[in-house]
Design a protein around this motif. Structure first.
Motif, PDB file in Angstrom:
ATOM      1  N   GLU A  97       0.833  -1.202   0.000  1.00  0.00           N
ATOM      2  CA  GLU A  97       0.000   0.000   0.000  1.00  0.00           C
ATOM      3  C   GLU A  97       0.870   1.255   0.000  1.00  0.00           C
ATOM      4  OE1 GLU A  97      -1.457   1.033   4.363  1.00  0.00           O
ATOM      5  OE2 GLU A  97      -2.114  -0.949   3.721  1.00  0.00           O
ATOM      6  N   ILE A  98       0.351   2.288  -0.618  1.00  0.00           N
ATOM      7  CA  ILE A  98       1.003   3.594  -0.649  1.00  0.00           C
ATOM      8  C   ILE A  98       0.519   4.355   0.580  1.00  0.00           C
ATOM      9  CG2 ILE A  98       1.234   5.747  -1.946  1.00  0.00           C
ATOM     10  CD1 ILE A  98       0.606   4.091  -4.499  1.00  0.00           C
ATOM     11  N   ALA A  99       1.422   5.048   1.248  1.00  0.00           N
ATOM     12  CA  ALA A  99       1.076   5.788   2.461  1.00  0.00           C
ATOM     13  C   ALA A  99      -0.031   6.810   2.176  1.00  0.00           C
ATOM     14  CB  ALA A  99       2.310   6.500   3.005  1.00  0.00           C
ATOM     15  N   LEU A 100      -0.984   6.903   3.092  1.00  0.00           N
ATOM     16  CA  LEU A 100      -2.104   7.832   2.920  1.00  0.00           C
ATOM     17  C   LEU A 100      -1.634   9.266   2.748  1.00  0.00           C
ATOM     18  CD1 LEU A 100      -4.770   6.450   5.421  1.00  0.00           C
ATOM     19  CD2 LEU A 100      -4.753   6.284   2.928  1.00  0.00           C
ATOM     20  N   LYS A 101      -0.618   9.670   3.497  1.00  0.00           N
ATOM     21  CA  LYS A 101      -0.106  11.048   3.377  1.00  0.00           C
ATOM     22  C   LYS A 101       0.421  11.302   1.969  1.00  0.00           C
ATOM     23  CE  LYS A 101      -0.698  12.642   7.550  1.00  0.00           C
ATOM     24  NZ  LYS A 101      -1.609  13.712   7.828  1.00  0.00           N
ATOM     25  N   ARG A 102       1.060  10.311   1.385  1.00  0.00           N
ATOM     26  CA  ARG A 102       1.577  10.445   0.008  1.00  0.00           C
ATOM     27  C   ARG A 102       0.417  10.593  -0.968  1.00  0.00           C
ATOM     28  NH1 ARG A 102       5.881   9.840  -3.270  1.00  0.00           N
ATOM     29  NH2 ARG A 102       5.791   8.443  -5.061  1.00  0.00           N
ATOM     30  N   LEU A 103      -0.619   9.793  -0.781  1.00  0.00           N
ATOM     31  CA  LEU A 103      -1.793   9.871  -1.648  1.00  0.00           C
ATOM     32  C   LEU A 103      -2.528  11.205  -1.472  1.00  0.00           C
ATOM     33  CD1 LEU A 103      -3.146   6.251  -1.284  1.00  0.00           C
ATOM     34  CD2 LEU A 103      -2.191   7.284  -3.362  1.00  0.00           C
ATOM     35  N   GLU A 104      -2.541  11.724  -0.246  1.00  0.00           N
ATOM     36  CA  GLU A 104      -3.196  13.008  -0.014  1.00  0.00           C
ATOM     37  C   GLU A 104      -2.466  14.137  -0.734  1.00  0.00           C
ATOM     38  OE1 GLU A 104      -3.287  13.186   4.242  1.00  0.00           O
ATOM     39  OE2 GLU A 104      -5.034  11.865   4.370  1.00  0.00           O
ATOM     40  N   LEU A 105      -1.142  14.061  -0.770  1.00  0.00           N
ATOM     41  CA  LEU A 105      -0.363  15.075  -1.479  1.00  0.00           C
ATOM     42  C   LEU A 105      -0.541  14.969  -2.988  1.00  0.00           C
ATOM     43  CD1 LEU A 105       2.958  15.050   0.559  1.00  0.00           C
ATOM     44  CD2 LEU A 105       1.237  16.868   0.476  1.00  0.00           C
ATOM     45  N   ASP A 106      -0.601  13.739  -3.473  1.00  0.00           N
ATOM     46  CA  ASP A 106      -0.746  13.511  -4.915  1.00  0.00           C
ATOM     47  C   ASP A 106      -1.511  12.204  -5.119  1.00  0.00           C
ATOM     48  OD1 ASP A 106      -0.621  13.184  -7.637  1.00  0.00           O
ATOM     49  OD2 ASP A 106       1.565  13.203  -7.751  1.00  0.00           O
ATOM     50  N   PRO A 107      -2.846  12.286  -5.275  1.00  0.00           N
ATOM     51  CA  PRO A 107      -3.621  11.056  -5.419  1.00  0.00           C
ATOM     52  C   PRO A 107      -3.364  10.312  -6.727  1.00  0.00           C
ATOM     53  CG  PRO A 107      -5.033  12.996  -5.636  1.00  0.00           C
ATOM     54  CD  PRO A 107      -3.674  13.481  -5.237  1.00  0.00           C
ATOM     55  N   GLY A 108      -2.585  10.896  -7.610  1.00  0.00           N
ATOM     56  CA  GLY A 108      -2.273  10.230  -8.861  1.00  0.00           C
ATOM     57  C   GLY A 108      -1.031   9.355  -8.809  1.00  0.00           C
ATOM     58  N   VAL A 109      -0.353   9.319  -7.652  1.00  0.00           N
ATOM     59  CA  VAL A 109       0.873   8.504  -7.566  1.00  0.00           C
ATOM     60  C   VAL A 109       0.520   7.026  -7.702  1.00  0.00           C
ATOM     61  CG1 VAL A 109       2.173  10.180  -6.197  1.00  0.00           C
ATOM     62  CG2 VAL A 109       0.905   8.369  -5.045  1.00  0.00           C
ATOM     63  N   THR A 110       1.459   6.291  -8.269  1.00  0.00           N
ATOM     64  CA  THR A 110       1.232   4.869  -8.488  1.00  0.00           C
ATOM     65  C   THR A 110       2.281   4.000  -7.821  1.00  0.00           C
ATOM     66  OG1 THR A 110       2.491   4.946 -10.554  1.00  0.00           O
ATOM     67  CG2 THR A 110       0.097   5.268 -10.707  1.00  0.00           C
ATOM     68  N   ARG A 111       3.235   4.651  -7.149  1.00  0.00           N
ATOM     69  CA  ARG A 111       4.320   3.896  -6.517  1.00  0.00           C
ATOM     70  C   ARG A 111       4.514   4.352  -5.081  1.00  0.00           C
ATOM     71  NH1 ARG A 111       9.206   4.900 -10.156  1.00  0.00           N
ATOM     72  NH2 ARG A 111      10.103   3.063  -9.194  1.00  0.00           N
ATOM     73  N   CYS A 112       4.838   3.395  -4.200  1.00  0.00           N
ATOM     74  CA  CYS A 112       5.153   3.733  -2.814  1.00  0.00           C
ATOM     75  C   CYS A 112       6.467   4.499  -2.772  1.00  0.00           C
ATOM     76  CB  CYS A 112       5.201   2.464  -1.955  1.00  0.00           C
ATOM     77  SG  CYS A 112       6.603   1.388  -2.315  1.00  0.00           S
ATOM     78  N   ILE A 113       6.746   5.103  -1.647  1.00  0.00           N
ATOM     79  CA  ILE A 113       7.955   5.918  -1.525  1.00  0.00           C
ATOM     80  C   ILE A 113       9.217   5.080  -1.704  1.00  0.00           C
ATOM     81  CG2 ILE A 113       8.174   5.816   0.984  1.00  0.00           C
ATOM     82  CD1 ILE A 113       8.701   8.944  -1.147  1.00  0.00           C
ATOM     83  N   SER A 114       9.204   3.836  -1.241  1.00  0.00           N
ATOM     84  CA  SER A 114      10.385   2.974  -1.388  1.00  0.00           C
ATOM     85  C   SER A 114      10.696   2.703  -2.853  1.00  0.00           C
ATOM     86  CB  SER A 114      10.174   1.644  -0.658  1.00  0.00           C
ATOM     87  OG  SER A 114      10.023   1.864   0.714  1.00  0.00           O
ATOM     88  N   CYS A 115       9.680   2.364  -3.618  1.00  0.00           N
ATOM     89  CA  CYS A 115       9.877   2.071  -5.042  1.00  0.00           C
ATOM     90  C   CYS A 115      10.164   3.348  -5.836  1.00  0.00           C
ATOM     91  CB  CYS A 115       8.673   1.351  -5.612  1.00  0.00           C
ATOM     92  SG  CYS A 115       8.470  -0.323  -4.968  1.00  0.00           S
ATOM     93  N   ALA A 116       9.540   4.444  -5.451  1.00  0.00           N
ATOM     94  CA  ALA A 116       9.744   5.696  -6.171  1.00  0.00           C
ATOM     95  C   ALA A 116      11.161   6.237  -5.952  1.00  0.00           C
ATOM     96  CB  ALA A 116       8.725   6.734  -5.726  1.00  0.00           C
ATOM     97  N   SER A 117      11.720   6.010  -4.779  1.00  0.00           N
ATOM     98  CA  SER A 117      13.056   6.533  -4.494  1.00  0.00           C
ATOM     99  C   SER A 117      14.163   5.565  -4.871  1.00  0.00           C
ATOM    100  CB  SER A 117      13.176   6.905  -3.020  1.00  0.00           C
ATOM    101  OG  SER A 117      12.993   5.767  -2.203  1.00  0.00           O
ATOM    102  N   GLY A 118      13.816   4.331  -5.134  1.00  0.00           N
ATOM    103  CA  GLY A 118      14.835   3.324  -5.437  1.00  0.00           C
ATOM    104  C   GLY A 118      14.912   3.074  -6.865  1.00  0.00           C
TER     105      GLY A 118
END
Length: 118
Positions: A97-118
């Motif tokens: 799951e993608i963190a709720l705070k991340r989705l609140e900032l940008d509900p169009g994101v498709t990757r979790c923070i770990s995958c997006a930064s790696g």
């Protein structure tokens, strides 16, 4: 492997409303931005050479802004589709799951923070 998502129906409805509001805002911005994208007419009587260059630069910036709005609109519409398919909130790479705070900032994101930064 997908982890169990913690969003309930109320949170999903909140994200749907957020996305729909952002899409409506984009439509309003599109309507306002159309004028700036129009053809810059050459009229040496009313517009000097430098003013025309400014107008051409403004037109190019308006077109670039439109491209960014179009991309955001596509991402938001894809998020609505993921909501309809019960796929919203899951990382497309790892399935977590993608963190709720991340989705609140940008509900169009498709990757979790770990995958997006790696």
């Amino acid at each position: 492997m997908r982890t169990q998502i913690t969003m309930d129906d109320r949170e999903i409805a909140r994200f749907r409303a957020l996305i729909e509001a952002q899409l409506a805002g984009l439509e309003e911005e599109n309507a306002l931005g159309r004028e700036g994208q129009g053809v810059v007419m050459l009229d040496q009587q009313s517009v000097g050479r430098l003013s025309r260059m400014d107008a051409l630069q403004n037109q190019a910036m308006a077109k670039a802004t439109q491209v960014r709005r179009d991309a955001l609109g596509r991402r938001l519409r894809a998020a609505l589709k993921r909501i309809a398919e019960d796929e919203f909130g899951y990382c497309e790479d790892c399935g977590d799951e993608i963190a709720l705070k991340r989705l609140e900032l940008d509900p169009g994101v498709t990757r979790c923070i770990s995958c997006a930064s790696g």
